[in-house]
Write a protein that holds these residues in place. Structure first.
Motif, short mmCIF file in Angstrom:
data_model
loop_
_atom_site.label_atom_id
_atom_site.label_comp_id
_atom_site.label_asym_id
_atom_site.label_seq_id
_atom_site.Cartn_x
_atom_site.Cartn_y
_atom_site.Cartn_z
N ASP A 26 0.81 -1.22 0.00
CA ASP A 26 0.00 0.00 0.00
C ASP A 26 0.84 1.27 0.00
OD1 ASP A 26 -2.21 -1.60 0.05
OD2 ASP A 26 -2.48 -1.50 2.22
N TYR A 27 2.05 1.19 0.56
CA TYR A 27 2.94 2.36 0.64
C TYR A 27 4.12 2.26 -0.32
CZ TYR A 27 0.52 3.86 4.89
OH TYR A 27 -0.42 4.28 5.79
N ASP A 28 4.27 1.09 -0.96
CA ASP A 28 5.40 0.83 -1.86
C ASP A 28 6.73 1.03 -1.12
OD1 ASP A 28 6.68 0.13 -4.19
OD2 ASP A 28 6.58 2.13 -5.08
N VAL A 29 6.82 0.39 0.04
CA VAL A 29 7.98 0.54 0.91
C VAL A 29 8.49 -0.84 1.31
CG1 VAL A 29 8.71 1.26 3.23
CG2 VAL A 29 7.32 2.80 1.83
N TYR A 30 9.82 -0.99 1.36
CA TYR A 30 10.44 -2.21 1.87
C TYR A 30 10.85 -2.00 3.32
CZ TYR A 30 10.71 -4.52 -2.69
OH TYR A 30 10.39 -5.14 -3.87
N TYR A 31 10.68 -3.04 4.10
CA TYR A 31 11.03 -3.00 5.53
C TYR A 31 11.93 -4.19 5.84
CZ TYR A 31 10.40 -3.91 10.56
OH TYR A 31 10.61 -4.18 11.89
N VAL A 32 13.06 -3.91 6.51
CA VAL A 32 13.94 -4.99 6.95
C VAL A 32 14.32 -4.75 8.40
CG1 VAL A 32 16.01 -3.81 6.07
CG2 VAL A 32 16.10 -6.26 6.52
N CYS A 33 14.21 -5.79 9.21
CA CYS A 33 14.56 -5.71 10.64
C CYS A 33 15.79 -6.56 10.89
CB CYS A 33 13.39 -6.21 11.49
SG CYS A 33 13.76 -6.23 13.26
N LEU A 34 16.80 -5.96 11.51
CA LEU A 34 18.02 -6.68 11.87
C LEU A 34 18.08 -6.76 13.39
CD1 LEU A 34 20.54 -4.87 9.47
CD2 LEU A 34 19.21 -6.93 9.02
N THR A 35 17.93 -7.98 13.94
CA THR A 35 17.97 -8.15 15.39
C THR A 35 19.39 -8.27 15.92
OG1 THR A 35 17.73 -10.55 15.17
CG2 THR A 35 15.71 -9.26 15.39
N THR A 36 20.32 -8.65 15.05
CA THR A 36 21.74 -8.70 15.38
C THR A 36 22.51 -8.68 14.07
OG1 THR A 36 23.45 -9.85 16.67
CG2 THR A 36 21.94 -11.22 15.38
N PHE A 37 23.82 -8.50 14.14
CA PHE A 37 24.61 -8.44 12.92
C PHE A 37 25.37 -9.75 12.72
CE2 PHE A 37 23.97 -3.94 13.76
CZ PHE A 37 23.54 -3.54 12.51
N SER A 38 25.04 -10.41 11.63
CA SER A 38 25.65 -11.69 11.29
C SER A 38 25.75 -11.78 9.78
CB SER A 38 24.79 -12.85 11.82
OG SER A 38 23.52 -12.83 11.19
N SER A 39 26.33 -12.86 9.29
CA SER A 39 26.44 -13.05 7.84
C SER A 39 25.05 -13.17 7.21
CB SER A 39 27.28 -14.29 7.54
OG SER A 39 26.72 -15.43 8.18
N ASN A 40 24.11 -13.73 7.96
CA ASN A 40 22.74 -13.86 7.46
C ASN A 40 22.08 -12.49 7.29
OD1 ASN A 40 22.82 -16.64 7.40
ND2 ASN A 40 22.03 -16.88 9.47
N LEU A 45 23.55 -9.68 6.55
CA LEU A 45 24.12 -9.08 5.34
C LEU A 45 23.44 -9.63 4.09
CD1 LEU A 45 26.28 -7.50 3.72
CD2 LEU A 45 27.78 -9.49 3.98
N LYS A 46 23.26 -10.94 4.05
CA LYS A 46 22.63 -11.57 2.89
C LYS A 46 21.19 -11.09 2.72
CE LYS A 46 21.73 -16.15 0.87
NZ LYS A 46 20.32 -15.88 0.54
N GLN A 47 20.47 -10.97 3.83
CA GLN A 47 19.06 -10.54 3.78
C GLN A 47 18.93 -9.15 3.17
OE1 GLN A 47 15.94 -11.99 6.06
NE2 GLN A 47 15.32 -11.25 4.07
N ILE A 48 19.70 -8.19 3.68
CA ILE A 48 19.55 -6.82 3.21
C ILE A 48 20.10 -6.67 1.78
CG2 ILE A 48 21.74 -5.86 4.10
CD1 ILE A 48 20.01 -3.45 5.06
N LYS A 49 21.11 -7.46 1.45
CA LYS A 49 21.64 -7.43 0.08
C LYS A 49 20.61 -7.94 -0.92
CE LYS A 49 25.77 -8.66 -2.56
NZ LYS A 49 27.09 -9.37 -2.53
N ASP A 50 19.91 -9.01 -0.56
CA ASP A 50 18.87 -9.57 -1.43
C ASP A 50 17.76 -8.54 -1.66
OD1 ASP A 50 20.21 -11.93 -1.65
OD2 ASP A 50 18.98 -13.03 -0.19
N ILE A 51 17.38 -7.82 -0.59
CA ILE A 51 16.32 -6.82 -0.72
C ILE A 51 16.74 -5.70 -1.66
CG2 ILE A 51 15.10 -4.99 0.53
CD1 ILE A 51 14.89 -6.86 2.87
N LEU A 52 17.97 -5.23 -1.50
CA LEU A 52 18.45 -4.14 -2.35
C LEU A 52 18.53 -4.57 -3.82
CD1 LEU A 52 21.28 -2.62 -0.10
CD2 LEU A 52 19.01 -1.68 -0.55
#
Length: 532
Positions: free
Chosen positions: A220-234, A236-243
């Motif tokens: 509805d807003y044409d917005v992506y949301y990503v939540c990082l609960t801690t910093f790990s290799s996973n 990095l992969k998650q946010i890279k895939d979204i971008l």
């Protein structure tokens, strides 16, 4: 400093003399005079400042002397190993809140955690607590994990683990007690808001595969949301895939949620920064106690983020350490990019922070193995952001202050549903049901459907395991005022950009205009209008 030491020494001497006098009077072993004569008078401390090595040398001898005398004369020395480890930990705790001693059991537990799979109860804890705190806050629970299934909720305060109080217990010790062999049980006593008495939970340890990141697309807003609960290799992969996915199709904004993220791998933060900033950009510098640079950390890859997409970073008081570095770094580069009009690079996204002020942990801890299968966690450096400022003790102020509002307690929700409404009154008229157009059978069918919906709702509420983590997170976000306000801010930014681009020519002007437009954190003055 010397005066304070001499005063406390004199006070201790007087107490010792008094206690000896009482002892001799009771048991008549020696006369008070002979006891006093046998006490060696303390030497006056010298006024010159001693070096750290000299002080440690002097007092380590005293410490060894105390141990020897206790071993020879104490009536019953029990658990000397525990006493010594506690004394070492007490010394490290006085240096700063994050330095501590890791006994063999705690150190082993930390090493096991790095494997990524461990036997625990599935809670995200507050790593910023002090050993003086009498509780350990569960920031959140792992969806469908042992703790959540047992009934533990976010922001429950753990006060006991297996009947042992947390007062004086380090976070590392508490964490070690929560973990254990598979299928073994651990008992927690917690305090919960709006509950008068402590609640007790018995939880069976199991494999916990924590999801360190998750993402949604808000259509509805044409917005992506990503939540990082801690910093790990996973993460990095998650946010890279979204971008990468989002680069194929334009969108209106990206929300990066760093709330309750107390840190993680610094290497992961540097790699994530590299997705948004130019290659070889400085992310953070470490400096020792002399102000000398120890390490510089720079990005190693070309950015892939779309520079035309605004980024809104959500923060709160549990945003700490590595997450503060990410938020601070991206904010600084965004600010610098808006000032630099010459040879402006393509990928320079505009970044804003939303929520509340971050924790302010900008110190570096090293875990250093020592003898007896133990280790020490020692603060050795401070982090400095690209503009040479430190977040230590200061934190990061949000561009848009949005305080967290919590849902109303269950009792209030029930009260509002059943009182203060016309329909709650007995024999209240329902225009739809009173309509002549509806037959008795239609009304009866509506009642049956309503009852089915309520029954279905009860089943889902009773058995939360029927919902996966994504459904649960959606429910939480839909009630999250900070998240919802961020969506509004993105809307304001994009509408202004389309209609009045001159209002947001850079980050600074955008922050000023959006603040004035949204009135989120503006101070409002009111004057009474007096009428006759």
């Amino acid at each position: 400093m010397t005066k304070k030491i001499s005063i406390s020494l004199i006070a201790i001497t007087k107490i010792t003399v008094l206690s000896l006098l009482v002892f001799t009077k009771t048991y008549a072993i020696d006369s008070p005079k002979s006891v006093i004569n046998n006490i060696t008078k303390p030497t006056e401390p010298k006024l010159e400042t001693k070096s750290f090595d000299d002080i440690i040398f002097d007092w380590s001898g005293t410490f060894a002397e105390v141990l020897r005398i206790a071993g020879e004369k104490h009536y019953s020395v029990r658990k000397p190993e525990k006493s010594i480890t506690k004394s070492i930990d007490a010394f490290l705790n006085t240096l700063d809140p994050h330095s501590s001693f890791l006994d063999p059991k705690t150190y082993k537990s930390i090493l096991e955690t790095t494997s990524g799979q461990f036997f625990g109860i599935g809670i995200v804890i507050d790593n910023t607590r002090s050993p003086k705190d009498k509780f350990l806050t569960a920031i959140s629970t792992v969806p469908n994990g042992p703790a959540e299934k047992a009934g533990v909720q976010a922001f429950d305060k753990i006060i006991e683990i297996d009947d042992k109080k947390l007062d004086g217990m380090t976070t590392e010790e508490a964490t070690a007690k929560l973990r254990g062999p598979k299928n073994t049980k651990v008992k927690l006593k917690v305090l919960r808001e709006n509950k008068k008495e402590p609640m007790t939970f018995e939880i069976t340890r199991n494999v916990v595969k924590a999801k360190t990141s998750f993402a949604f697309y808000i259509k509805d807003y044409d917005v992506y949301y990503v939540c990082l609960t801690t910093f790990s290799s996973n993460a990095l992969k998650q946010i890279k895939d979204i971008l990468e996915k989002s680069s194929k199709k334009p969108y209106k904004g990206l929300i990066i949620d760093l709330r309750n993220n107390s840190g993680g791998l610094l290497s992961s933060v540097i790699d994530i920064c590299g997705l948004f900033t130019e290659k070889n950009s400085l992310v953070v510098t470490t400096k020792d106690k002399h102000g000398a640079k120890k390490e510089e950390y720079r990005t190693t890859q070309a950015p892939i983020a779309n520079g035309n997409i605004p980024i809104f970073i959500l923060t709160n008081n549990y945003t700490a350490s590595a997450s503060e570095i990410l938020a601070g770094c991206l904010k600084i580069y965004s600010q610098n990019a808006s000032k630099n009009t010459d040879n402006k690079p393509k990928n320079k996204p505009i970044v804003f922070t939303v929520g509340t002020k971050t924790f302010g942990k900008g110190s570096v801890q090293e875990i250093i193995p020592i003898s007896n299968n133990s280790a020490i966690k020692l603060t050795t450096c401070l982090y400095f952001l690209p503009d040479d400022t430190t977040i230590q003790g200061k934190g990061i102020e949000p561009d848009f202050l949005v305080e967290k509002l919590f849902p109303a307690p269950e009792k209030i929700t029930w009260f509002l549903d059943h009182y203060g409404r016309e329909k709650s009154l007995k024999h209240s008229i329902d225009p739809l049901r009173a309509s002549a157009n509806k037959t008795v059978q239609e009304i009866k069918n509506e009642k049956q459907e309503s009852q089915k919906d309520k029954a279905s709702s009860k089943i889902i509420t009773k058995n939360n395991t029927q919902k996966n983590w994504a459904d649960k997170m959606k429910e939480i976000l839909l009630q999250d005022n900070q998240f919802l306000e961020t969506l509004k801010l993105i809307n304001i930014f994009n509408l202004t950009k389309d209609k009045y681009p001159e209002k947001i020519i850079d980050r600074e002007s955008a922050v000023k205009f959006i603040r004035e437009t949204s009135a989120l954190d503006n101070k409002i003055s009111m004057n009474e209008v007096i009428t006759e």
